[in-house]
Design a protein around this motif. Structure first.
Motif, PDB file in Angstrom:
ATOM      1  N   PHE A 188       6.424   5.100  -8.499  1.00 51.20           N
ATOM      2  CA  PHE A 188       6.761   5.295  -7.121  1.00 51.20           C
ATOM      3  C   PHE A 188       7.052   6.442  -6.766  1.00 51.20           C
ATOM      4  O   PHE A 188       8.361   6.593  -7.074  1.00 51.20           O
ATOM      5  N   TYR A 189       7.185   7.095  -5.452  1.00 47.74           N
ATOM      6  CA  TYR A 189       7.911   8.316  -4.916  1.00 47.74           C
ATOM      7  C   TYR A 189       8.905   7.767  -4.222  1.00 47.74           C
ATOM      8  O   TYR A 189       9.338   7.842  -3.461  1.00 47.74           O
ATOM      9  N   LEU A 190      10.401   9.464  -4.633  1.00 42.01           N
ATOM     10  CA  LEU A 190      11.315   9.187  -3.742  1.00 42.01           C
ATOM     11  C   LEU A 190      11.688  10.453  -3.234  1.00 42.01           C
ATOM     12  O   LEU A 190      12.041  11.595  -3.893  1.00 42.01           O
ATOM     13  N   GLN A 191      12.076  10.419  -1.766  1.00 41.83           N
ATOM     14  CA  GLN A 191      13.038  11.136  -1.455  1.00 41.83           C
ATOM     15  C   GLN A 191      14.331  11.317  -0.756  1.00 41.83           C
ATOM     16  O   GLN A 191      14.484  10.558  -0.172  1.00 41.83           O
ATOM     17  N   PRO A 192      15.107  11.221  -1.485  1.00 41.05           N
ATOM     18  CA  PRO A 192      16.561  11.055  -1.035  1.00 41.05           C
ATOM     19  C   PRO A 192      16.901  12.295  -0.334  1.00 41.05           C
ATOM     20  O   PRO A 192      16.266  13.261  -0.299  1.00 41.05           O
ATOM     21  N   GLU A 193      18.268  12.028   0.232  1.00 37.86           N
ATOM     22  CA  GLU A 193      19.269  13.163   1.142  1.00 37.86           C
ATOM     23  C   GLU A 193      19.720  12.836   0.643  1.00 37.86           C
ATOM     24  O   GLU A 193      20.691  11.932   0.578  1.00 37.86           O
ATOM     25  N   CYS A 194      21.273  14.401   1.357  1.00 36.12           N
ATOM     26  CA  CYS A 194      21.723  14.034   0.793  1.00 36.12           C
ATOM     27  C   CYS A 194      24.044  14.194   1.839  1.00 36.12           C
ATOM     28  O   CYS A 194      24.709  14.121   1.724  1.00 36.12           O
ATOM     29  N   GLY A 195      23.092  12.541   1.821  1.00 34.10           N
ATOM     30  CA  GLY A 195      24.220  11.738   3.019  1.00 34.10           C
ATOM     31  C   GLY A 195      24.840  12.530   3.985  1.00 34.10           C
ATOM     32  O   GLY A 195      26.032  11.581   4.398  1.00 34.10           O
ATOM     33  N   MET A 196      23.904  13.129   4.980  1.00 36.92           N
ATOM     34  CA  MET A 196      24.048  13.724   6.115  1.00 36.92           C
ATOM     35  C   MET A 196      23.311  13.482   7.217  1.00 36.92           C
ATOM     36  O   MET A 196      21.287  13.522   7.325  1.00 36.92           O
ATOM     37  N   TRP A 197      23.675  13.551   8.221  1.00 38.18           N
ATOM     38  CA  TRP A 197      23.402  13.162   9.543  1.00 38.18           C
ATOM     39  C   TRP A 197      24.056  14.885  10.267  1.00 38.18           C
ATOM     40  O   TRP A 197      24.697  14.183  11.327  1.00 38.18           O
ATOM     41  N   ASN A 198      24.176  15.775  10.251  1.00 38.04           N
ATOM     42  CA  ASN A 198      25.044  16.600  10.677  1.00 38.04           C
ATOM     43  C   ASN A 198      25.522  17.528  10.920  1.00 38.04           C
ATOM     44  O   ASN A 198      23.784  17.936  10.797  1.00 38.04           O
ATOM     45  N   GLY A 220       0.850  -1.185  -0.208  1.00 33.68           N
ATOM     46  CA  GLY A 220       0.069  -0.053  -0.264  1.00 33.68           C
ATOM     47  C   GLY A 220       0.769   1.191  -0.602  1.00 33.68           C
ATOM     48  O   GLY A 220      -0.129   2.380   0.191  1.00 33.68           O
ATOM     49  N   LEU A 221       2.201   1.127  -0.247  1.00 33.10           N
ATOM     50  CA  LEU A 221       2.675   2.755   0.213  1.00 33.10           C
ATOM     51  C   LEU A 221       2.950   2.811  -1.717  1.00 33.10           C
ATOM     52  O   LEU A 221       3.315   2.377  -2.620  1.00 33.10           O
ATOM     53  N   ASN A 222       3.209   4.234  -1.856  1.00 35.38           N
ATOM     54  CA  ASN A 222       3.542   5.035  -2.888  1.00 35.38           C
ATOM     55  C   ASN A 222       4.984   5.810  -3.004  1.00 35.38           C
ATOM     56  O   ASN A 222       5.249   6.618  -4.054  1.00 35.38           O
ATOM     57  N   GLY A 223       5.680   5.480  -2.033  1.00 32.08           N
ATOM     58  CA  GLY A 223       6.725   5.829  -2.446  1.00 32.08           C
ATOM     59  C   GLY A 223       7.650   6.241  -1.029  1.00 32.08           C
ATOM     60  O   GLY A 223       7.726   4.540  -0.474  1.00 32.08           O
ATOM     61  N   THR A 224       8.970   6.098  -0.977  1.00 27.59           N
ATOM     62  CA  THR A 224      10.415   6.083   0.235  1.00 27.59           C
ATOM     63  C   THR A 224      11.320   6.975   0.256  1.00 27.59           C
ATOM     64  O   THR A 224      11.608   7.580  -0.801  1.00 27.59           O
ATOM     65  N   ARG A 225      11.096   6.772   1.104  1.00 28.23           N
ATOM     66  CA  ARG A 225      12.259   8.370   1.631  1.00 28.23           C
ATOM     67  C   ARG A 225      13.876   7.870   2.380  1.00 28.23           C
ATOM     68  O   ARG A 225      13.800   6.609   3.309  1.00 28.23           O
ATOM     69  N   PHE A 226      14.827   7.960   1.592  1.00 29.15           N
ATOM     70  CA  PHE A 226      16.008   7.654   1.827  1.00 29.15           C
ATOM     71  C   PHE A 226      16.618   7.950   2.875  1.00 29.15           C
ATOM     72  O   PHE A 226      17.164   9.167   2.929  1.00 29.15           O
ATOM     73  N   HIS A 259      14.222  11.777 -13.257  1.00 30.97           N
ATOM     74  CA  HIS A 259      13.661  11.338 -12.534  1.00 30.97           C
ATOM     75  C   HIS A 259      12.117  11.592 -12.461  1.00 30.97           C
ATOM     76  O   HIS A 259      12.390  12.434 -11.260  1.00 30.97           O
ATOM     77  N   PRO A 260      11.202  11.426 -13.161  1.00 27.55           N
ATOM     78  CA  PRO A 260       9.727  11.587 -12.732  1.00 27.55           C
ATOM     79  C   PRO A 260       9.326  11.846 -11.439  1.00 27.55           C
ATOM     80  O   PRO A 260       8.799  12.369  -9.976  1.00 27.55           O
ATOM     81  N   SER A 261      10.205  10.816 -10.643  1.00 28.92           N
ATOM     82  CA  SER A 261      10.063   9.371  -8.644  1.00 28.92           C
ATOM     83  C   SER A 261      11.101  11.122  -8.150  1.00 28.92           C
ATOM     84  O   SER A 261      10.158  10.540  -7.035  1.00 28.92           O
ATOM     85  N   PHE A 262      11.737  11.145  -9.026  1.00 32.01           N
ATOM     86  CA  PHE A 262      12.385  12.122  -7.652  1.00 32.01           C
ATOM     87  C   PHE A 262      11.941  13.258  -7.389  1.00 32.01           C
ATOM     88  O   PHE A 262      11.585  13.700  -8.202  1.00 32.01           O
ATOM     89  N   VAL A 263      10.620  13.068  -6.673  1.00 24.49           N
ATOM     90  CA  VAL A 263      10.234  14.410  -6.887  1.00 24.49           C
ATOM     91  C   VAL A 263      10.265  15.070  -5.149  1.00 24.49           C
ATOM     92  O   VAL A 263       9.945  16.436  -4.802  1.00 24.49           O
ATOM     93  N   MET A 264      11.098  15.048  -4.110  1.00 27.07           N
ATOM     94  CA  MET A 264      11.423  15.505  -2.910  1.00 27.07           C
ATOM     95  C   MET A 264      12.749  15.408  -3.005  1.00 27.07           C
ATOM     96  O   MET A 264      13.323  14.541  -2.592  1.00 27.07           O
ATOM     97  N   LEU A 265      13.003  16.192  -2.114  1.00 24.19           N
ATOM     98  CA  LEU A 265      14.507  16.409  -1.902  1.00 24.19           C
ATOM     99  C   LEU A 265      14.934  17.293   0.095  1.00 24.19           C
ATOM    100  O   LEU A 265      14.257  18.459  -0.051  1.00 24.19           O
ATOM    101  N   ALA A 266      15.251  16.170   0.221  1.00 22.02           N
ATOM    102  CA  ALA A 266      15.610  16.667   1.916  1.00 22.02           C
ATOM    103  C   ALA A 266      17.157  17.141   2.230  1.00 22.02           C
ATOM    104  O   ALA A 266      17.921  16.244   1.547  1.00 22.02           O
ATOM    105  N   ALA A 267      17.838  17.990   2.973  1.00 27.56           N
ATOM    106  CA  ALA A 267      18.711  18.289   2.956  1.00 27.56           C
ATOM    107  C   ALA A 267      20.116  17.461   3.581  1.00 27.56           C
ATOM    108  O   ALA A 267      20.733  16.782   3.317  1.00 27.56           O
TER     109      ALA A 267
END
Length: 991
Positions: free
Chosen positions: A414-424, A390-396, A450-458
């Motif tokens: 499927f929607y994706l939210q990658p992040e910039c490799g940080m927890w800083n 039932g999911l429609n996306g992943t937060r990395f 990529h249209p799946s790349f809908v969100m970006l978090a720092a």
């Protein structure tokens, strides 16, 4: 990007931190667990460099100064690429003092704790805080091979692509340093210039040490928690050739209103000469020019027949690009989707329609390979599993996946939210901000189409100077690339830069604990909490890391780490390795503890019962979020288990994306789907003199409104038979949440009791339905005590009657000073006990549901909401001093790190006497106030008065006499050595 061509990142690329360790041994050649997969096919026209490479470790970081790149490395040491060194026999054996990259739990000196002493012995080193890598190495390694430049590449510019590596790469051709590269989120590419046809030596130096500025060691791009400290090169490793002037980059910006796509092209130039030419795409040609360093061109392409891309219509578009003229003769292709994402008030919109996020978290855990999959097939399997649930996306979380993940998501909608490799933590000098901006540029260039790349978090949960620095990041990148929405911090965000009550810099907020958890369960919501968070400003909010409720482990997972089976999500098995990457040391410790405490034989039952309670909690939390009309969705943590940070068994699936057996995808989708019927039903306990009343509503985010729906409701008994039905007014269900359907009212007077029932709310003809369990008890429950049973809270009274051969219900009571380590809670362990040693230890209840003492107290084998009514202020009884053969009717499920045998209700024969003991408060005062306590006591007493009361457990008076004073004492178990201050949570750093 090549450092020679990108001065912005030069200062970061040249930093090298060497960490030396000792001992290197190759695995025997026979230690293969699976056949190596075929190398990934190269890009058309490129030369793949997959295969055997010469190899050397550089523990003391002397290779560059010693000129290792100037001559062939020793041929006897070699390695297969794509691949990593740890699974091919290189690196160090895991020891008790292996310096893992991790800071959660906040002190990793586990080897000083007495319970782990047996696991510090060479040959049996098992790490409790994570599933450990097969070998460990932080430092420099050298990879080298001969390459042959074909004659047809004469006078052409040659590029080297390393699809995914970590962390810093230095590339040499023959005896010349070509450049350096440092990125955790994107391919490392190197412009090799024009090379003479024939043989050359390609040497790559890789440093996977923790580089400066300091990254938090729990960021998933750098941490051992999910296995991200590998050293190697994976994915495509290839050479390609272009004309001296070439298409360096092409980014497509769709315009749905105009039915067109704007292609923004960057032109690279290695010729050193200015020139002109033509750029063509989609039947449109424009003139372009370039100077000695390159140029740009923008071309608008009509797309009259292209349908918008979304989760419901994942249609992709393809454009061929051609650059010709002067020294330019280059072709390329871009794939994209006609998709626009924006915000409006508290909503996120995709193509003008409201988007609701149903995301899972992903920390980059690939237990068989260590490195993330670079093939589309694996990612399609993972995403397919998520969609099935039932999911429609992943937060990395604090990492970015390779290209294949985006490609698979594009195809599957499927929607994706990658992040910039940080927890800083962001420093005052802006060093970390500069790295963030550099990584953002790389990430957008690599995956921006990529249209799946809908969100970006720092970053995840930023710290330090983030509040003043990250609003600028939001603004700059939104202006530079408005194809997605931006958030400066997942779970922790920068406040409005102009002050409270003004607009946030971020496009959306990912909100944490104030707007999640039990406060919204049982018909509530989080609207009030969101209003506080927003401070009067409209901005979309997404639930941060919701859930995190644990279940007891099924130790059958241990064998999955061997890499020998067929895996639902990992068709490539161990990849190019000789052995699997992760070893289940943490699970082995858990299993050994369960065996020591006599619980191993009940492992399946414990895992199943705890899992059912976990799902019940997830259901309540997800439904509370769906009832919150202004929420834009949620990000689970997680659909599948997390292997590090103490081992967080918070998924409905295990770490291999496989079902655990206590909930199916279809069951989960009833409350986690595009469309979910909902109730506002606060009470779950009723008596036959009451009526049930609930407000029905629906959250609907399917592709279109649902027309002429007549919602129906049914009450089912425990056999699934309908005992009452009704319907609500026919309506059209529009897209959105909070749409009222009507009120369900049902008199319960004629229903048999005691019994459990399910209230089902269905949208006929749509396939969507949901259900809620409630429990019904007779209005006139008896308080009578059978004449042959003594009910007492006095052990002395109980003992005297037992010696006489009588029946006794011993109310164990509440200790004067209750131990928090035995106190029951109304929800299970959050994340895990090792990381949160001061929080709850409980994972639910394991009930003997067929035991005659529960015949009039309807229950399944697991804890459910009727039991939760009994748990506050209740303390579990510690049964460790009594024989392990003694079984309980109701057993609290203890944390898997402690595995105490506990009880809330058990029976035994004592000489000729018969005893039941409970620590539930079943006193006269409580049963007068609480229906469930009254019902449980009546059920237990009726059993004790019946011929069925024949306890099989046998104890002596002396055994019980010794046990009673200790029953509420928990052993002291040290979870972490005394803090030394050597590990800090950047979230607590004040700058």
């Amino acid at each position: 990007m090549n450092d020679q061509n990108d001065p912005v990142t030069r200062r970061f690329f040249l930093t090298i931190t060497g960490i030396t360790t000792a001992g290197t041994l190759l695995y025997p050649k026979t230690a293969l667990f699976a056949k190596a997969v075929e190398p990934q096919l190269p890009t058309p026209g490129a030369i793949s460099l997959a295969g055997t490479w010469r190899f050397a470790l550089d523990r003391n970081n002397t290779g560059a100064q010693g000129g290792w790149f100037k001559k062939p490395l020793a041929p006897e040491a070699n390695i297969s690429l794509p691949g990593i060194l740890q699974t091919q026999g290189y690196g160090d054996e895991i020891t008790a003092d292996t310096k893992f990259v991790a800071a959660l739990p906040r002190d990793m000196r586990w080897y000083l704790l007495p319970q782990y002493k047996p696991y510090t012995v060479p040959g049996n080193v098992q790490v409790p805080y994570l599933s450990q890598p097969v070998r460990h190495y932080l430092g420099v390694a050298w990879y080298q091979r001969d390459i042959v430049v074909p004659e047809e590449w004469a006078e052409k510019r040659i590029e080297l692509l390393l699809e995914r590596t970590r962390w810093q790469t230095d590339v040499y051709i023959d005896d010349k340093l070509i450049g350096s590269n440092r990125s955790l989120v994107a391919p490392h590419t190197f412009d090799l210039g024009v090379l003479k046809p024939g043989k050359h030596i390609l040497t790559i130096r890789i440093d996977n040490s923790m580089l400066k500025p300091d990254y938090r060691p729990d960021g998933h791009a750098v941490s051992d928690a999910e296995g991200s400290t590998w050293n190697g090169i994976v994915g495509r490793i290839e050479l390609s050739a272009t004309s001296p002037v070439w298409i360096e980059d092409a980014q497509v910006f769709p315009n749905l209103k105009n039915k067109s796509a704007q292609v923004r092209v960057s032109i690279g130039n290695a010729s050193g000469k200015a020139g002109t030419g033509n750029l063509s795409a989609g039947g449109v040609t424009i003139p372009v020019e370039w100077d000695a360093t390159g140029g740009k061109g923008t071309i608008d392409v009509p797309m009259p027949n292209a349908r918008p891309w979304s989760e419901f219509t994942p249609e992709l578009q393809h454009l061929s690009l051609t650059l010709k003229g002067g020294e330019a003769d280059h072709q390329g292709q871009v794939t994209f989707g006609m998709r626009e994402i924006s915000t409006e008030g508290n909503r996120i919109l995709v193509n003008g329609e409201q988007l609701q996020l149903r995301f899972t978290h992903d920390g980059g855990g690939f237990p068989l390979t260590g490195y993330p999959a670079t093939d589309v097939a694996t990612w399609k399997k993972i995403i397919g599993i998520c969609k099935t649930w039932g999911l429609n996306g992943t937060r990395f979380h604090s990492w970015c996946p390779p290209e294949a993940a985006f490609s698979a998501a594009d195809e599957l909608g499927f929607y994706l939210q990658p992040e910039c490799g940080m927890w800083n933590s962001f420093d005052a000098d802006g060093k970390m901000l500069a790295v963030l901006n550099d990584e953002t540029a790389r990430l957008l260039k690599a995956y921006g189409n990529h249209p799946s790349f809908v969100m970006l978090a720092a970053t995840n949960e930023p710290a330090g100077r983030y509040a003043t620095q990250l609003p600028g990041w939001d603004k700059a990148w939104k202006e530079a690339d408005p194809r997605r929405v931006y958030s400066d911090g997942t779970g922790r965000w920068a406040p409005p830069p102009a002050g409270k009550g003004t607009a946030f810099a971020a496009d959306y907020l990912v909100t944490g604990s104030p707007a999640r958890g039990p406060r919204g369960w049982f018909g509530g919501d989080y609207e009030e909490a969101l209003n506080v968070i927003r401070g009067g400003v409209k901005i979309p909010c997404v639930g941060h890391e919701i859930g995190q409720y644990c279940a007891y482990p099924d130790f059958g997972i241990i064998e999955k780490f061997a890499g020998k089976g067929k895996y639902a999500a990992f068709p490539q098995g161990i990849g190019w390795g000789k052995v699997p990457y992760m070893q289940p040391g943490n699970y082995i410790i858990m299993r050994d503890s369960a065996k020591k405490h006599g619980l191993l034989q009940r492992n399946k039952a414990l895992a199943h019962a705890s899992g059912k309670f976990q799902v019940a909690c997830y259901k309540e939390e997800i439904e509370a979020l769906l009832r919150t009309g202004s929420y834009s969705g949620y990000q689970l943590l997680d659909l599948h288990d997390y292997l590090g940070q103490g081992g967080a068994l918070i998924g409905m699936l295990d770490a291999f994306w496989e079902e655990k057996g206590y909930v199916t995808a279809e069951e989960f989708k009833r409350f986690n789907n595009t469309t979910v019927p909902l109730l506002r039903l606060k009470e779950r306990i009723f008596t036959t003199d009451q009526s049930l009343s609930a407000t029905a509503e629906v959250a609907h985010f399917g592709p279109a409104p649902l027309k002429s729906v007549t919602p129906t409701w049914r009450i089912l008994n425990s056999s699934g038979k309908s005992v009452m039905t009704g319907s609500l007014p026919t309506c059209e269900i529009s897209r959105g949440s909070g749409q009222a359907l009507g009120t369900i009212t049902a008199s319960l007077a004629k229903l048999p009791a005691p019994a459990s029932y399910s209230l089902v709310l269905e949208l006929p003809g749509t396939g969507f339905s949901n259900h809620w369990t409630f429990w019904l008890y007779p209005a006139g429950l008896s308080t009578r005590i059978p004449g042959d049973v003594l009910v007492t809270a006095s052990w002395e009274e109980a003992k005297a009657q037992l010696i006489k051969g009588k029946k006794v219900l011993f109310l164990s009571g509440v200790p004067e000073k209750p131990s928090p380590d035995l106190a029951l809670t109304t929800s299970p362990i959050f994340w895990n006990r090792l990381m949160n040693p001061n929080r709850t230890w409980m994972l639910g209840l394991l009930n003997d549901s067929k035991h005659a003492s529960l015949a009039q107290f309807p229950t399944e084998d697991n804890c459910d909401w009727q039991w939760v009514n009994l748990l506050p202020k209740t303390t579990a009884m510690n049964m460790e001093a009594l024989p392990s053969s003694l079984t309980s009717v109701v057993q609290p499920i203890d944390d898997w790190n402690r595995n105490l045998r506990l009880s809330l209700l058990f029976e035994c024969a004592v000489g000729n006497g018969k005893l039941m003991v409970t620590s539930f408060d079943l006193s006269d005062k409580t049963i007068a106030q609480q229906t469930v306590a009254k019902a449980l006591r009546e059920s237990v007493l009726n059993y004790m008065a019946s011929p069925k009361f024949k306890p099989q457990n046998k104890l002596t008076v002396d055994e019980l006499e010794a046990w009673v004073p200790t029953r509420y004492i928990a052993p002291v178990i040290l979870n972490s050595p005394p803090a030394t201050g050597d590990v800090a949570d950047p979230g607590q750093i004040k700058q």
